[in-house]
Design a protein around this motif. Structure first.
Motif, short mmCIF file in Angstrom:
data_model
loop_
_atom_site.label_atom_id
_atom_site.label_comp_id
_atom_site.label_asym_id
_atom_site.label_seq_id
_atom_site.Cartn_x
_atom_site.Cartn_y
_atom_site.Cartn_z
N ALA A 48 -6.37 -1.86 4.96
CA ALA A 48 -5.95 -2.69 3.83
C ALA A 48 -7.12 -3.10 2.95
O ALA A 48 -6.96 -3.31 1.75
N ASN A 51 -10.24 -0.44 -0.91
CA ASN A 51 -9.61 -0.45 -2.22
C ASN A 51 -10.64 -0.23 -3.32
O ASN A 51 -10.92 -1.11 -4.13
N GLU A 76 -1.47 -8.23 0.98
CA GLU A 76 -2.30 -7.02 1.04
C GLU A 76 -2.70 -6.65 2.46
O GLU A 76 -3.02 -5.49 2.73
N ASN A 77 -2.66 -7.60 3.37
CA ASN A 77 -2.94 -7.27 4.77
C ASN A 77 -1.89 -6.34 5.37
O ASN A 77 -2.12 -5.71 6.39
N ILE A 79 -0.82 -3.74 3.82
CA ILE A 79 -1.04 -2.39 3.28
C ILE A 79 -1.93 -1.64 4.26
O ILE A 79 -3.16 -1.65 4.15
N VAL A 80 -1.31 -1.01 5.23
CA VAL A 80 -2.06 -0.28 6.26
C VAL A 80 -1.41 1.09 6.45
O VAL A 80 -0.29 1.34 6.01
N VAL A 84 -1.23 2.52 2.36
CA VAL A 84 -2.39 2.59 1.48
C VAL A 84 -2.19 3.66 0.41
O VAL A 84 -2.46 3.45 -0.78
#
Length: 417
Positions: A48, A51, A76-77, A79-80, A84
């Motif tokens: 995550a 970026n 956003e944590n 987003i794994v 992604v």
């Protein structure tokens, strides 16, 4: 004359309400569990935080050192793993070769549906992730409704359809339907397409099944339903009606519909080839660009993630197979049970069966055949309704006989109803 109400219509609204509640409650429960467990421990995957700024677009990704609100950080944590790629493709486009393994429907949906009203409150990446969560959870609720309607159309049993749908809402892989993955969009498009397919609305069905190929690569396998239907209808036209022209027409229409379902996936591969191969010097071209059939998707899966035929079957994957063994065993048992209970249909792929049986699965029949089944000349909708009514009547008779036999062993048949 006593009129008996149709249980299907009697319970239809109540069942739809239960399905809707099950789908919504399951999403609330799952999201609550996700939040709870993430407060206890950090995710195993830490991607995550990866970026970097976009390479080719004017939109810049949020730098890692930029202060973010607690809400944005929490979003956003999540987003794994594959998330992604979906979020970055929505934000920056398809920049890297491996990005093309993730088909464009979810990234495009995120880009188009991101609520700009929140842009002043959340960074763009957080906003895209929030949009993805909303899209996928809404799509799952719609998928559950289509699952129930499809189950009714196939099983002709509202109670079993309801139980199957509730199990779908609380299935073991349910987290993938609420995370930033493409499973929910694929499910709603595939189930919706199949529902309209068995309802005889082939054009709408083909459209949804083709869109499913924009969500996941295995959407192209949905063309198999069209091929199976075409095979049965062509067989009947050729060997029963002795009509070669009609058989050819059925084959051409089936082929065109199948091509439509394949088209989105093929078009995306062509798009990848154009971006990654065309206009580059020979030493810059990737190995797959020079293949006889330059299929980017297969190369990415094999080169980056070692995905290929039977490659997953390794000793180190034994725990995963054990984890999946209950569902695999249930699926295997279901196939074996159906094969034993209806061997004539199972082993002949439905060819060696009666017109009455086929009329209950209107997928296999042309409207001309249904017209010959029902006396008189009627409209398409009336023909299909008549066939459906006949199948429902048979189901109610079988169910009444079964219930009566359980109460009074040895007494069956119409007299027992």
């Amino acid at each position: 004359m006593v009129q008996t109400s149709n249980p299907h219509h009697h319970h239809n609204n109540d069942h739809k309400t239960l399905v809707l509640k099950s789908a919504i409650y399951s999403r609330i429960l799952l999201i609550s569990l996700i939040i709870f467990f993430r407060t206890l421990a950090s995710p195993y995957d830490t991607s995550a935080s990866l970026n970097p700024p976009c390479l080719t677009t004017t939109v810049a990704a949020t730098p890692n050192n930029t202060h973010r609100s607690p809400i944005a950080s929490a979003i956003e944590n999540g987003i794994v793993w594959d998330s992604v790629y979906f979020v970055r493709s929505a934000q920056c486009g398809y920049e890297y070769e491996q990005s093309y393994a993730f088909l464009p429907l979810l990234p495009l949906s995120i880009s188009f549906l991101s609520p700009s009203i929140l842009s002043s409150l959340l960074p763009q990446r957080s906003l895209f992730a929030l949009s993805a969560y909303l899209i996928n959870n809404l799509a799952f609720v719609l998928a559950a409704l289509y699952f129930y309607r499809l189950s009714i159309a196939i099983l002709k049993d509202p109670e079993i359809a309801l139980r199957a749908t509730v199990l779908f809402c609380f299935n073991p892989a349910s987290i993938f339907y609420s995370s930033i993955y493409s499973e929910s969009l694929y499910a709603v498009l595939s189930l919706g397409g199949l529902y309209y397919f068995v309802s005889g609305k082939n054009n709408l069905s083909v459209l949804l099944l083709a869109l499913s190929g924009c969500a996941r690569s295995n959407g192209v396998l949905n063309a198999g339903y069209i091929c199976f239907q075409t095979m049965h209808r062509g067989y009947h036209a050729l060997f029963h009606n002795k009509n070669v022209t009609l058989a050819l027409q059925i084959a051409v229409v089936g082929a065109l519909r199948s091509i439509c379902i394949f088209a989105p996936f093929v078009a995306f591969q062509a798009y990848g080839y154009y971006n990654m191969c065309v206009g580059r010097f020979p030493d810059e071209r990737r190995p797959w660009c020079n293949a006889r059939i330059p299929l980017l998707y297969n190369y990415i899966q094999s080169h980056y993630w070692n995905v290929g035929f039977l490659r997953y079957f390794q000793l180190k994957q034994l725990p995963n197979f054990l984890l999946a063994s209950p569902i695999l065993s249930l699926a295997f048992y279901s196939v074996v049970h159906y094969a034993k209970s209806r061997p004539q249909i199972f082993y002949s792929l439905g060819f060696d069966t009666t017109i009455e049986e086929k009329s209950c699965g209107v997928v296999f029949l042309s409207e001309d055949l249904l017209r010959s089944k029902v006396a008189g000349t009627v409209e398409k909708s009336s023909v299909r309704a008549e066939a459906e009514k006949s199948c429902l009547t048979k189901w109610f008779l079988r169910k009444a006989n079964t219930q009566t036999e359980l109460k009074n062993p040895g007494q069956t048949g119409p007299s027992a109803i």
